[in-house]
Design an enzyme around this catalytic site. Structure first.
Site, PDB file in Angstrom:
ATOM      1  CE  LYS A 140      10.716 -22.931  19.966  1.00 36.09           C
ATOM      2  NZ  LYS A 140      11.039 -21.294  21.059  1.00 36.09           N
ATOM      3  CD  GLU A 164       9.320 -37.435  28.583  1.00 34.70           C
ATOM      4  OE1 GLU A 164       9.024 -37.285  28.862  1.00 34.70           O
ATOM      5  OE2 GLU A 164      10.066 -38.327  27.909  1.00 34.70           O
ATOM      6  CD  GLU A 168      -0.001 -30.215  32.316  1.00 37.18           C
ATOM      7  OE1 GLU A 168      -0.215 -29.615  30.822  1.00 37.18           O
ATOM      8  OE2 GLU A 168       0.752 -30.561  32.308  1.00 37.18           O
ATOM      9  CB  CYS A 228       5.217 -32.014  32.706  1.00 36.85           C
ATOM     10  SG  CYS A 228       6.883 -33.195  33.648  1.00 36.85           S
TER      11      CYS A 228
HETATM   12  P1  NAD Z   1       4.215 -25.885  24.612  1.00 39.05           P
HETATM   13  O1  NAD Z   1       3.690 -26.974  23.961  1.00 39.05           O
HETATM   14  O2  NAD Z   1       3.766 -24.440  23.945  1.00 39.05           O
HETATM   15  O3  NAD Z   1       5.765 -25.773  23.890  1.00 39.05           O
HETATM   16  C1  NAD Z   1       6.987 -25.955  24.439  1.00 39.05           C
HETATM   17  C2  NAD Z   1       7.994 -25.975  23.346  1.00 39.05           C
HETATM   18  O4  NAD Z   1       7.518 -26.343  21.262  1.00 39.05           O
HETATM   19  C3  NAD Z   1       8.574 -24.082  23.249  1.00 39.05           C
HETATM   20  O5  NAD Z   1       9.489 -24.335  22.767  1.00 39.05           O
HETATM   21  C4  NAD Z   1       7.587 -23.960  22.288  1.00 39.05           C
HETATM   22  O6  NAD Z   1       7.930 -22.283  21.874  1.00 39.05           O
HETATM   23  C5  NAD Z   1       7.764 -25.255  20.889  1.00 39.05           C
HETATM   24  N1  NAD Z   1       6.473 -25.091  20.043  1.00 39.05           N
HETATM   25  C6  NAD Z   1       5.242 -24.572  20.175  1.00 39.05           C
HETATM   26  N2  NAD Z   1       4.820 -24.250  18.630  1.00 39.05           N
HETATM   27  C7  NAD Z   1       5.186 -25.321  18.185  1.00 39.05           C
HETATM   28  C8  NAD Z   1       5.031 -26.064  16.982  1.00 39.05           C
HETATM   29  N3  NAD Z   1       4.129 -25.464  16.475  1.00 39.05           N
HETATM   30  N4  NAD Z   1       6.365 -26.078  16.529  1.00 39.05           N
HETATM   31  C9  NAD Z   1       7.481 -26.523  17.031  1.00 39.05           C
HETATM   32  N5  NAD Z   1       7.293 -26.067  18.448  1.00 39.05           N
HETATM   33  C10 NAD Z   1       7.017 -25.502  19.167  1.00 39.05           C
HETATM   34  O7  NAD Z   1       4.621 -25.948  26.092  1.00 39.05           O
HETATM   35  P2  NAD Z   1       4.650 -24.681  27.329  1.00 39.05           P
HETATM   36  O8  NAD Z   1       3.460 -24.307  27.483  1.00 39.05           O
HETATM   37  O9  NAD Z   1       5.741 -24.103  26.331  1.00 39.05           O
HETATM   38  O10 NAD Z   1       5.237 -26.151  28.341  1.00 39.05           O
HETATM   39  C11 NAD Z   1       4.155 -26.663  29.289  1.00 39.05           C
HETATM   40  C12 NAD Z   1       3.498 -28.037  29.183  1.00 39.05           C
HETATM   41  O11 NAD Z   1       4.940 -28.634  29.056  1.00 39.05           O
HETATM   42  C13 NAD Z   1       2.648 -28.536  29.639  1.00 39.05           C
HETATM   43  O12 NAD Z   1       1.581 -29.481  28.841  1.00 39.05           O
HETATM   44  C14 NAD Z   1       4.189 -29.588  30.616  1.00 39.05           C
HETATM   45  O13 NAD Z   1       3.081 -31.051  31.314  1.00 39.05           O
HETATM   46  C15 NAD Z   1       4.570 -29.478  29.644  1.00 39.05           C
HETATM   47  N6  NAD Z   1       5.641 -30.919  30.316  1.00 39.05           N
HETATM   48  C16 NAD Z   1       6.144 -31.619  29.717  1.00 39.05           C
HETATM   49  C17 NAD Z   1       7.432 -32.889  30.511  1.00 39.05           C
HETATM   50  C18 NAD Z   1       7.627 -33.904  30.559  1.00 39.05           C
HETATM   51  O14 NAD Z   1       8.730 -34.154  30.010  1.00 39.05           O
HETATM   52  N7  NAD Z   1       6.353 -34.558  30.272  1.00 39.05           N
HETATM   53  C19 NAD Z   1       8.271 -31.681  31.080  1.00 39.05           C
HETATM   54  C20 NAD Z   1       8.153 -30.172  30.747  1.00 39.05           C
HETATM   55  C21 NAD Z   1       6.986 -29.802  30.600  1.00 39.05           C
END
Ligand code: NAD
Length: 497
Positions: free
Chosen positions: A192, A267, A401, A301
């Site tokens: 997804k 992650e 963050e 991240c």
């Molecule tokens: P997010 O948590 O809003 O979304 C991540 C994914 O989860 C998206 O595909 C989103 O559609 C999905 N999602 C949203 N609500 C959901 C739910 N209730 N159930 C299941 N899936 C759901 O994060 P974002 O804003 O897209 O990304 C930014 C964040 O990701 C930052 O905090 C960043 O640090 C983190 N990040 C971490 C890593 C790592 O490897 N540690 C890498 C990249 C980004």
């Protein structure tokens, strides 16, 4: 830039899009409309304009994808011998490279990132397939010595259907670092992608089919977190979830997974420190810091978002750093800018809010601090490279963050103090150290709470080096040979002779 790539970039810049982009889910080895028949737009952050549409999925689409994945597991995918799986992944790597231009331009349009960064991400995705191609026939069990009357050995079995929930900042590389080891271990995958960046995950479906992947072994359902992510995380047919995203969503995903006792890797975010000690190579540390916080407009991240610098070099270091940051040219990712836009209007508001609140609490703004636009078009969601100084360690801008091009400076009185500051947030993803004293660097590395520590080069490493966090940055490891264990079940078989 090759003539073919230049033509594609020119097409994308003049029409605002690319022709032939995928607009449906990828399920059971074919393009497939959403059961709801709804579409959703994806937007170019460099202009703020929609440039493509994809299926707006729902729980029924997730069901179809999960059942297709199970069918693949019961079919030829289960019986394919590891060496053949390896050859298939190697073909996928070659196909990613052959289609790198198109993937990179689509990724740059969808995420806003600079073309050169998108090219790096696509190259990284190919490397992930190459690396795990070589691992398929080497992921072996062990024999356990129980004496002459027994034979005991372990085997790695595929965990089953693995969900990959991916964020918008590194769409193809985050997908590939989960997908390639999952396929190498013999799993089927339901991915997804983020609502904002669905395209390259869909494009991967076609490439994997060309590489010979059986239908159903890789499926992509596009849509929102609520309509697709949540039903996927809660689906009883999912055997493992790799979730990459924010802490808040990660907690929801873990709670949903708990109801089915589904295995999960989280992650999550970071607030990673860069420790610059007084004896460091200053120029190398400055270049490292600029890359650590301004690459991908800080939406990483593992961004180095806290500079922890020893007091004796603080003034000169910060002066040189700010001079370099002020030279950054901002612009559309498909132009020649040093930094692109942030991914969405909401993200821009979030970044601006953090900086405005920090200034109102007494932060010293050393550079940046303003929203801006692409100077060529007057469009897009841009934020200037920003450095904030003079904030207490418990300030929200130091602790939380921001996920944008905003660096906060902390001053350390000694290496000991630098370690305490570095470990002083709830996050523990990565950390960087700049010093010429190698023994000191390794002693400090041992005391930093982080999944990866970089000495004298921030982001050093690649697909070979295990990556992941501790504490609120999550748990489990992606990349490296260790990632294969996430996608397998260890079985021990013991016989009385
Ligand atoms: P997010 O948590 O809003 O979304 C991540 C994914 O989860 C998206 O595909 C989103 O559609 C999905 N999602 C949203 N609500 C959901 C739910 N209730 N159930 C299941 N899936 C759901 O994060 P974002 O804003 O897209 O990304 C930014 C964040 O990701 C930052 O905090 C960043 O640090 C983190 N990040 C971490 C890593 C790592 O490897 N540690 C890498 C990249 C980004």
């Amino acid at each position: 830039m090759t003539p073919a790539l230049a033509t594609m970039v020119a097409e994308a810049r003049s029409t605002g899009t690319l022709s032939g982009l995928p607009d449906r889910h990828w399920i059971n080895g074919t393009r497939c409309p959403s059961g709801s028949n709804r579409l959703m737009e994806t937007v170019d952050p460099g202009t703020g304009k929609a440039f493509a549409q994809v299926a707006a999925g729902n729980a029924a689409d997730v069901d179809f994808a999960v059942s297709s994945a199970h069918k693949a597991l019961d079919g030829p995918w289960r019986t394919m011998v590891p060496a053949e799986r390896g050859r298939l992944l190697a073909r996928a790597a070659a196909l990613i490279r052959a289609n790198a231009d198109r993937l990179a331009v689509a990724e740059a349009l969808d995420s806003g990132k600079r073309l050169v960064e998108a090219q790096g991400d696509v190259g990284g995705a190919a490397r992930a397939f190459e690396y795990y191609a070589g691992a398929c026939d080497k992921f072996q069990g062990s024999a356990i010595p129980l004496g002459p009357d027994y034979i005991s050995y372990t085997t790695h079995e595929p965990i089953g259907v693995a969900a990959q929930i991916v964020p918008w900042n590194y769409p193809i590389s985050t997908l590939a670092r989960g997908l390639a080891p999952a396929l190498a271990a013999g799993c089927a995958v339901v991915a997804k992608p983020a609502d904002q960046t669905p395209l390259t995950a869909l494009m991967m479906g076609e490439l994997l089919a060309q590489a010979g992947l059986p239908a159903g072994a890789y499926n992509v359902v596009t849509g929102t977190g609520v309509e697709v992510g949540a039903p996927l995380a809660a689906h009883p047919g999912i055997d493992h979830i790799t979730f990459t995203g924010s802490v808040a969503t990660g907690i929801h995903v873990m709670q949903s997974a708990a109801a089915n006792v589904t295995r999960v890797i989280l992650e999550l975010g970071g607030k990673s420190p860069i420790l610059v000690l007084a004896d460091a190579d200053i120029d190398a540390a400055i270049e490292g810091t600029l890359g650590a916080i301004f690459e991908n407009a800080g939406q990483i991240c593992s961004a180095g978002s806290r500079l922890i610098v020893e007091r004796s070099i603080h003034a000169t270091f910060v002066e040189k750093l700010v001079k370099r940051a002020n030279d950054f040219h901002l612009g559309h990712g498909l132009g020649s800018a040093d930094m692109g836009p942030v991914n969405s209007a909401a993200q821009l508001d979030r970044i601006a809010g953090y900086v405005e609140r920090a200034i109102s609490r007494g932060a010293k703004l050393l550079c940046g601090g303003k929203r801006t636009v692409d100077p060529e078009t007057g469009l897009g969601w841009f934020y200037q490279p920003t450095v904030l100084d003079n904030l207490p360690a418990d300030d929200e801008a130091v602790q939380q963050e921001i996920f944008g091009p905003v660096l906060v400076v902390q001053v350390a009185d000694s290496a000991e103090h630098a370690v305490a500051l570095a470990n002083g947030t709830d996050y523990a993803l990565v950390a960087g150290i700049y010093t010429r004293d190698f023994a000191k660097a390794h002693r400090i590395a041992a005391r930093l709470d982080a999944g990866q520590v970089y000495i004298n080069e921030f982001f050093a490493g690649g697909i070979e080096t295990p990556f992941g966090g501790n504490r609120r940055s999550g748990f489990g490891r992606a990349k490296g040979f260790d990632a294969l264990t996430s996608y397998s079940k260890l079985k021990c078989i013991t016989a009385r002779l």
